[in-house]
Write a protein that holds these residues in place. Structure first.
Motif, PDB file in Angstrom:
ATOM      1  N   SER A  40      -3.095  -3.193  11.239  1.00 28.56           N
ATOM      2  CA  SER A  40      -1.870  -3.944  10.904  1.00 28.56           C
ATOM      3  C   SER A  40      -2.114  -4.968   9.808  1.00 28.56           C
ATOM      4  O   SER A  40      -1.290  -5.124   8.902  1.00 28.56           O
TER       5      SER A  40
ATOM      6  N   ASP B 271      -0.175  -4.832   6.261  1.00 29.86           N
ATOM      7  CA  ASP B 271       0.629  -5.976   5.827  1.00 29.86           C
ATOM      8  C   ASP B 271       0.171  -6.500   4.468  1.00 29.86           C
ATOM      9  O   ASP B 271       1.004  -6.818   3.613  1.00 29.86           O
TER      10      ASP B 271
ATOM     11  N   LYS C 281       1.197  -4.007   1.685  1.00 29.20           N
ATOM     12  CA  LYS C 281       2.659  -3.992   1.504  1.00 29.20           C
ATOM     13  C   LYS C 281       3.191  -5.255   0.847  1.00 29.20           C
ATOM     14  O   LYS C 281       4.173  -5.199   0.105  1.00 29.20           O
ATOM     15  N   THR C 282       2.575  -6.400   1.105  1.00 25.21           N
ATOM     16  CA  THR C 282       3.163  -7.667   0.657  1.00 25.21           C
ATOM     17  C   THR C 282       2.476  -8.288  -0.558  1.00 25.21           C
ATOM     18  O   THR C 282       3.032  -9.195  -1.169  1.00 25.21           O
TER      19      THR C 282
END
Length: 121
Positions: free
Chosen positions: A58, A62, A65-66
């Motif tokens: 995770s 994250d 993606k960010t």
């Protein structure tokens, strides 16, 4: 030292040198090797005695993606640094970040960055 290998973590992200890479995005693949002591978990069969690697997956997803970095080297470093900071059992981490479709004319290969970080660094 013992290792956990997490491979082919596929994420869509916005890191890249070209402006369109930061707008349109692209796929990345991440492999990590985590060094830690697994002897207690090997005896107890309890998840509390090991690293719950779902949290690492995770964390990686994250970040990819960010983040909007110009260089994949920076993204790979951010992944390694975050794992070392947040996963206290991990003494060393190796990250291989792959860009499967690099926007380079007449180049159909992959580009990978591999780096290793230790808690002592």
């Amino acid at each position: 030292m013992d290792c956990i290998h997490l491979t082919e973590i596929r994420c869509y992200g916005y890191t890249g040198y070209l402006p369109e890479e930061q707008v349109l995005g692209q796929w990345f693949e991440v492999d990590v090797k985590l060094w830690l002591d697994l002897s207690a978990a090997a005896k107890s069969d309890e998840i509390s005695d090991t690293l719950d690697y779902r949290s690492v997956i995770s964390l990686i997803q994250d970040l990819v993606k960010t983040s909007k970095f110009a260089l994949v080297e920076r993204l790979a470093g951010a992944i390694a640094d975050s794992i070392i900071q947040q996963c206290h059992q991990v003494t060393q981490v190796q990250v291989i970040l792959t860009k499967p479709a690099a926007p380079i004319p007449d180049f159909g290969g992959k580009i990978s960055i591999e780096l290793t970080r230790s808690r002592a660094e």
